[in-house]
Design a protein around this motif. Structure first.
Motif, PDB file in Angstrom:
ATOM      1  N   UNK A   1      11.190 -86.934  89.861  1.00 38.01           N
ATOM      2  CA  UNK A   1      12.592 -86.804  90.227  1.00 38.01           C
ATOM      3  C   UNK A   1      13.135 -85.453  89.730  1.00 38.01           C
ATOM      4  N   UNK A   2      13.876 -84.785  90.583  1.00 36.98           N
ATOM      5  CA  UNK A   2      14.375 -83.444  90.239  1.00 36.98           C
ATOM      6  C   UNK A   2      15.642 -83.475  89.417  1.00 36.98           C
ATOM      7  N   UNK A   3      15.589 -84.184  88.290  1.00 38.30           N
ATOM      8  CA  UNK A   3      16.800 -84.260  87.454  1.00 38.30           C
ATOM      9  C   UNK A   3      17.090 -82.897  86.828  1.00 38.30           C
ATOM     10  N   UNK A   4      18.345 -82.723  86.457  1.00 37.69           N
ATOM     11  CA  UNK A   4      18.734 -81.437  85.879  1.00 37.69           C
ATOM     12  C   UNK A   4      18.110 -81.236  84.516  1.00 37.69           C
ATOM     13  N   UNK A   5      17.920 -79.964  84.189  1.00 34.02           N
ATOM     14  CA  UNK A   5      17.308 -79.613  82.907  1.00 34.02           C
ATOM     15  C   UNK A   5      18.293 -79.856  81.773  1.00 34.02           C
ATOM     16  N   UNK A   6      17.858 -80.643  80.808  1.00 36.59           N
ATOM     17  CA  UNK A   6      18.735 -80.928  79.673  1.00 36.59           C
ATOM     18  C   UNK A   6      18.928 -79.690  78.784  1.00 36.59           C
ATOM     19  N   UNK A   7      18.032 -78.735  78.903  1.00 36.86           N
ATOM     20  CA  UNK A   7      18.153 -77.515  78.095  1.00 36.86           C
ATOM     21  C   UNK A   7      19.345 -76.663  78.510  1.00 36.86           C
ATOM     22  N   UNK A   8      19.695 -76.750  79.810  1.00 39.68           N
ATOM     23  CA  UNK A   8      20.587 -75.726  80.346  1.00 39.68           C
ATOM     24  C   UNK A   8      21.999 -75.687  79.764  1.00 39.68           C
ATOM     25  N   UNK A   9      22.652 -76.842  79.533  1.00 38.32           N
ATOM     26  CA  UNK A   9      24.023 -76.736  79.005  1.00 38.32           C
ATOM     27  C   UNK A   9      24.109 -75.876  77.741  1.00 38.32           C
ATOM     28  N   UNK A  10      23.186 -76.083  76.818  1.00 35.73           N
ATOM     29  CA  UNK A  10      23.300 -75.287  75.588  1.00 35.73           C
ATOM     30  C   UNK A  10      22.891 -73.834  75.827  1.00 35.73           C
ATOM     31  N   UNK A  11      21.948 -73.632  76.755  1.00 36.77           N
ATOM     32  CA  UNK A  11      21.496 -72.255  76.985  1.00 36.77           C
ATOM     33  C   UNK A  11      22.565 -71.426  77.688  1.00 36.77           C
ATOM     34  N   UNK A  12      23.283 -72.043  78.617  1.00 34.97           N
ATOM     35  CA  UNK A  12      24.247 -71.241  79.378  1.00 34.97           C
ATOM     36  C   UNK A  12      25.646 -71.255  78.786  1.00 34.97           C
ATOM     37  N   UNK A  13      25.831 -72.022  77.710  1.00 36.51           N
ATOM     38  CA  UNK A  13      27.148 -71.982  77.061  1.00 36.51           C
ATOM     39  C   UNK A  13      27.070 -71.337  75.687  1.00 36.51           C
ATOM     40  N   UNK A  14      25.952 -70.710  75.387  1.00 36.54           N
ATOM     41  CA  UNK A  14      25.848 -70.020  74.098  1.00 36.54           C
ATOM     42  C   UNK A  14      25.640 -70.960  72.933  1.00 36.54           C
ATOM     43  N   UNK A  15      25.209 -72.164  73.202  1.00 32.08           N
ATOM     44  CA  UNK A  15      25.042 -73.147  72.130  1.00 32.08           C
ATOM     45  C   UNK A  15      23.688 -73.118  71.454  1.00 32.08           C
ATOM     46  N   UNK A  16      22.774 -72.319  71.984  1.00 31.72           N
ATOM     47  CA  UNK A  16      21.427 -72.293  71.418  1.00 31.72           C
ATOM     48  C   UNK A  16      21.375 -71.361  70.211  1.00 31.72           C
ATOM     49  N   UNK A  17      20.544 -71.715  69.249  1.00 30.63           N
ATOM     50  CA  UNK A  17      20.363 -70.860  68.075  1.00 30.63           C
ATOM     51  C   UNK A  17      19.048 -70.098  68.204  1.00 30.63           C
ATOM     52  N   UNK A  18      19.165 -68.871  68.648  1.00 29.26           N
ATOM     53  CA  UNK A  18      17.983 -68.011  68.732  1.00 29.26           C
ATOM     54  C   UNK A  18      17.714 -67.400  67.361  1.00 29.26           C
ATOM     55  N   UNK A  19      16.572 -66.757  67.239  1.00 31.28           N
ATOM     56  CA  UNK A  19      16.207 -66.188  65.942  1.00 31.28           C
ATOM     57  C   UNK A  19      17.289 -65.238  65.430  1.00 31.28           C
ATOM     58  N   UNK A  20      17.812 -64.406  66.322  1.00 26.53           N
ATOM     59  CA  UNK A  20      18.822 -63.443  65.867  1.00 26.53           C
ATOM     60  C   UNK A  20      20.125 -64.131  65.447  1.00 26.53           C
TER      61      UNK A  20
END
Lengths: 294, 783
Positions: free
Chosen positions: B8-27
């Motif tokens: 099933x082509x469900x939406x990626x759960x990763x995307x909300x945090x990635x596109x709203x700046x919610x992810x914590x990258x190394x920097x």
């Protein structure tokens, strides 16, 4: 990506900005910052002071009076692209502004900052030369006294990243004649795939009486240090009924106007750019007149 | 039965945090007392370091320390290469993290400044005085092997890093007896990966514990820990590598780089956290490049169009040093794939790995396989012209017939499953190939140049059996593992050793668990990227995350399910053999109302109030999966291009990707992978390419000179699929992360050459910039 240390000063009026400029030989004006800041981040520019003129109200505004379109130097590309007044008065400028950079660039970058930076690959200088624009420049002496001068676009640009602006002068506005219903304009360019900057840009403004061209103003840029007016092309267009043959024949004459100082780089050699000038100009004239070019 | 979540082509759960700046990258990591490192890089491609004066930098405001190569003596071991193809005489030359006597590429690290803030560190860099004696440089890998070329390493005469030959079948005899031979010289220019997130590292050394924690932009944190242990001397169990959020890699974040080790060294010296983040300029200079092949290739065939052999002599640039997996790319991942989807009895790959004064080269999306596909597909098109056979017909004539469980090819590898003709037919039908050819003929009459490129490919991915990894000199295993843990409330965590960084496995892995166990997909959390809480795994690259990582996951899931079933039998007071599972419930055969949900079993197992005799508490399992073979996705792609002879401009009018990666867990994510891969491959043909001058200066060192593809440059990509399961994978799945890049470069290139055929142009070096196309046309018209 990290600028050297500099002092930041905010100017609230043109005269204050000129005063600040006059006091500091190591100062640079910043409008939208879209030319200056990248250079500073790469440490290619290292001004001791940055004078922010971005908030000066008197440099804002788009008006059209008595057949003259006046654009404040701080007008952003986005404001140009969204202005019905610019659309109806100078369609070529309206369309070109929409094609500059991306939304962030258009929202911050200004017409005054753009032309003062005088990047050979920029679109607006070529368009403004073809539009016969006049640049209003304010120098020391205040707005009410002598210190203000007007320079034709073709004379404003003196070379790559070089203009007639003195160190303590500010470009305040750009004026150009409003295009009449029988005046057609178009800008065509070969864009660099990395930046969308003009490898070769060509602007055409033609006045038509039926199918006959009565006045033509064309300019090319991108391949030359500053925009070049195509007088040979203009002469060939005037009095002609415009069609595929006459346009192509006229556009090919741009080679006579280009001179020998042609830019070449790893993406496009001088030889290639020279050959493309006629092709882009042909596209511009065709599209301006509404003729299909195939 | 409701719609299966698997597929099933469900939406990626990763995307909300990635596109709203919610992810914590190394920097984004900020630690108390953290200092900032900036690295001084050589401005020269090749130079002797006479002296380095750091005194002014050390005295600059905010500077904590300045280190040079001499300071690392006896503390920091050289940066290792972890892929040494056997029988290839590899010269594993020393790669000091900070250059000692010689710099060998523009961007080689020379010194590091640590300061209280980043601006101070950058300012102080300018105060370091390095006295260089400039040495002659060489960049082109073929030129680097010629007599008289500047030499990079004493231990590697003629700049030869290795020589590797893979041959199967009697190639010489095939060429000797061939009716037709077609030849070409192919140059795969250097590509610069440019992940959106720059590389970054935060290192913090805890002296009292003797422990190093390293946030690192890595596609494979467990490998990073392993190699960091070798370089820093800190024992592996005392190192924690965290790479939970990584903003793209495309292979460029596989290697363990000098910079991250320098950052670790600084923290260990200073006893405080240190952060280093690459500028985009450093990314261009000092993050690995891809490709860099100069290839002399040829194909032998009968007059009827039966391909009999393919062979190559290839100079594969390694750059100045051997990067972590560098030598494996042009060899194992390239030289074994000369059959593609075709039945070719003899292939020979003769590969020279070459040192040159340029940025090290390593795996970049597709890694060796785009070059292999290009080689085969280019030669097939040349053969079609030579024989006067339609290129599609020629391909069809040579396709390997359908096979479901193994097919040996000349190079000695065994494809898992393949059915090449249906996908070819599907894409040809989709575009109406015959109508396209007619349109092309009509346009040519009007002086308009349309070209059609059709490519068939088969690729090797899902790396791979560990036994093979050992046999081909990969310095590690290639299995994966997973832990599936039910919490008392019936929610699930999966701990996986793979390390997705944009591919979407947080979503697809949850879909697998949900599908197998009947728990809601939102009740499954996927934990990855931190060596302290994930089981050992070899990481995300080579389109292996799903093929290997998900296989380990599903084995663990099935263990959990079986334990829950036995527990349910106990609670239902039924014989174990009588308890079945369907839709999240265990029930007694024939009495579906007598059932227990898996969540109920999770609760009981966790409280353990009533367990069967001998059953351990908890509902959790781990599994290790070592694949018995690689997987071999395949497909057929079509590109339609227009070339404007007036200015040399190429417009891609249509792109149709037909791919088969077996069953699809999430078709939307599959499509996204195809889109990205296709455009990345198109980048090589049309826009991208690192350009160095004769002195080894990188001229395309920024986004203003190096053109990456953008959305407006490419048409809508039309995707089609067939489904041929892998016989050996528990889910039947194959990889899809690289197929686009593997096929599209050849497809678009062939389309352009097809367009230019009436003008007499047969080959242009990539990227096909307007000027190069225009010049090629002019040369033919002038001749």
């Amino acid at each position: 990506m990290f600028a050297t240390e500099f002092e930041y000063k905010k100017a609230n009026s043109v005269s204050e900005a000129i005063q600040l400029l006059s006091n500091d030989a190591d100062a640079k004006l910043m409008a939208g910052g879209h030319s200056l800041i990248p250079l500073m981040k790469l440490r290619l520019a290292r001004p001791g002071t940055v004078i922010d003129i971005g908030g000066i109200a008197e440099l804002q505004g788009i008006t059209a009076n008595n057949g003259i379109l006046r654009i404040g130097a701080l007008t952003t590309h986005a404001q140009l692209a969204e202005s019905p007044l610019v659309r109806d008065s100078a369609r070529i400028l309206w369309e070109t502004a929409y094609g500059i950079g991306d939304p962030q660039v258009r929202n911050r970058g200004t017409i005054g900052g753009n032309v003062s930076h005088a990047d050979p690959a920029s679109d607006l200088p070529t368009v403004l030369v073809a539009m016969d624009a006049k640049f209003t420049i304010q120098g020391q002496g205040g707005i009410t006294r002598r210190g203000s001068r007007t320079v034709a676009a073709a004379d404003f640009f003196t070379g790559a990243f070089s203009t007639v602006l003195a160190e303590n002068e500010i470009l305040t506005a750009i004026e150009m004649p409003v295009l009449a219903a029988n005046q057609h304009s178009e800008y065509a360019k070969m864009a660099h795939p990395a930046t969308s900057y003009a490898v070769v840009g060509a602007a055409a403004v033609v006045t038509m009486d039926g199918n006959t061209c009565t006045v033509a103003r064309v300019a090319v840029g991108g391949l030359t240090p500053s925009p070049v007016r195509g007088q040979s092309v203009e002469q060939a267009l005037v009095g002609q009924e415009l069609n595929a043959e006459t346009i192509a024949a006229a556009a090919n004459l741009i080679d006579n106007d280009l001179g020998s100082d042609i830019i070449g780089d790893i993406f496009a050699s001088a030889e290639y750019r020279r050959a493309m000038a006629a092709i882009e100009l042909k596209h511009a004239i065709f599209h301006a007149t509404g003729l299909a070019h195939h | 039965m409701t719609t299966r979540i698997f597929g099933s082509g469900i939406r990626r759960r990763e995307d909300p945090r990635l596109i709203t700046g919610g992810a914590t990258y190394t920097d984004d990591v900020k630690l108390p007392g953290m200092a900032f490192a900036a690295i001084l890089r050589s401005p020269h491609a090749h130079a002797k370091i006479n002296s380095i004066d750091t005194s002014a930098a050390a005295a600059a405001p905010g500077v904590v320390a300045v280190y040079t190569g001499a300071d690392t003596d006896g503390v920091l071991n050289p940066i290792p290469c972890a892929w040494i193809p056997p029988d290839s005489d590899v010269k594993a030359v020393d790669h000091p993290a900070l250059a000692k006597d010689v710099v060998r590429y523009q961007g080689d690290a020379v010194a590091v400044v640590v300061a209280e803030n980043r601006y101070q560190a950058e300012d102080a860099l300018e105060l370091i005085k390095v006295d260089y004696s400039i040495l002659p440089a060489v960049v082109n890998p073929e030129a680097a092997m010629q007599p008289g070329a500047p030499q990079l390493h004493e231990d590697a005469p003629n700049n030869q890093a290795f020589h590797w030959v893979a041959a199967g079948g009697d190639t010489d005899a095939a060429f000797a007896s061939a009716d037709v031979i077609v030849k070409d010289t192919i140059v795969h220019q250097r590509l610069i990966p440019n992940a959106m997130e720059p590389r970054s590292a935060v290192a913090t050394w805890t002296e009292s514990m003797g422990e190093l924690t390293l946030w690192s932009t890595s596609q494979n944190p467990h490998i990073c820990r392993f190699l960091a242990s070798l370089v820093t001397g800190v024992a592996e169990h005392k190192i924690r590598v965290i790479a939970t959020e990584v903003g793209g890699g495309f292979g460029s974040k596989i290697p363990v780089y000098a910079d991250e080790m320098i950052t670790s060294f600084c923290s260990m010296q200073l006893g405080r956290p240190v952060k280093w983040t690459a500028t985009r300029s450093e990314g261009f200079q000092a993050t690995i490049h891809g490709r860099d092949h100069v290839e002399h290739v040829e194909m032998a065939a009968t007059r009827e169009g039966k391909i009999t052999a393919v062979r190559s002599v290839i100079y594969a640039g390694m750059g100045a040093y051997l990067s972590t997996a560098g030598p494996g790319v042009p060899t194992i991942l390239h030289g074994l794939m000369y059959c593609g989807p075709y039945d070719i009895a003899a292939t020979k790959a003769d590969i020279y790995g070459v040192f040159s004064n340029a940025t090290p080269v390593d795996a970049y999306r597709g890694a060796g396989r785009p070059e292999a596909t290009f080689l085969v597909e280019r030669l097939v098109d040349l053969l079609a012209v030579e024989l006067g056979i339609d290129p599609v017909e020629l391909r069809r004539k040579n396709l390997i017939p359908k096979f479901e469980d193994g097919h040996d090819v000349a190079s000695g590898i065994t494809y898992d499953s393949g059915d090449y003709e249906p996908i070819l037919n599907m894409v040809l039908g989709h575009v109406d190939y015959q109508a396209l050819r007619q349109e092309q003929a009509r346009m040519r009459e009007h002086g308009e140049y349309m070209g059609i490129g059709v490519t068939c490919y088969s690729e090797i991915c899902g790396l791979g059996p560990s036994q093979v990894a050992g046999a081909v000199g990969f310095g590690g295993g290639l299995w994966e593992s997973a832990i599936v843990r039910f919490h008392p409330t019936g929610k699930v965590n999966v701990y996986t050793g793979v390390s997705p960084h944009g591919q979407g496995e947080e979503t697809t892995f949850a879909q697998i668990v949900s599908d197998e166990l009947g728990v809601d997909v939102d009740d499954v959390g996927i934990v990855h990227g931190d060596t302290s809480n994930t089981p050992m795994g070899w990481g995300t690259y080579g389109s292996r995350t799903t093929a290997v990582g998900a296989a380990a996951l599903v084995l663990a899931v099935r263990k959990v399910k079986e334990k829950a079933r036995l527990l349910a039998a106990h609670l239902l007071e039924a014989a174990e053999a009588d308890v079945e599972y369907a839709d999240g419930k265990f029930f007694v055969k024939g009495s579906p109302d007598q059932s227990k949900t898996i969540q109920e079993m999770a609760t009981m197992a966790n409280v353990a109030w009533n367990m069967p005799e001998g059953m351990e508490p908890g509902l959790e399992a781990s599994a290790f999966y070592d694949p018995p073979n690689f997987v071999y996705p395949f497909g057929a792609h079509v590109a339609v291009v227009h070339v404007d002879p007036d200015n040399g401009h190429i417009e891609v009018k249509r792109y149709v990707a037909g791919d088969d990666c077996g069953p699809q867990i999430n078709p939307m994510i599959v499509e996204g992978q195809v889109h990205g891969g296709v455009v990345q491959g198109a980048g090589q043909v049309l826009w991208e390419g690192a350009v160095y001058d004769d002195n080894g200066q990188l001229l395309t060192g920024s986004m203003t000179d190096y053109a990456l593809p953008r959305a407006h440059m490419f048409p809508n990509i039309e995707t089609l699929f067939t489904v041929t399961p892998s016989p050996h994978n528990p889910l039947g799945v194959k990889g899809i992360g690289e197929t686009g890049a593997i096929a599209s470069t050849a497809t678009i290139y062939n389309a352009v050459m097809d367009a230019l055929r009436p003008l007499g142009v047969t080959g242009i070096d990539m990227p096909l910039t307007p000027e190069k196309v225009w010049q090629a046309i002019r040369e033919k018209q002038g001749s």
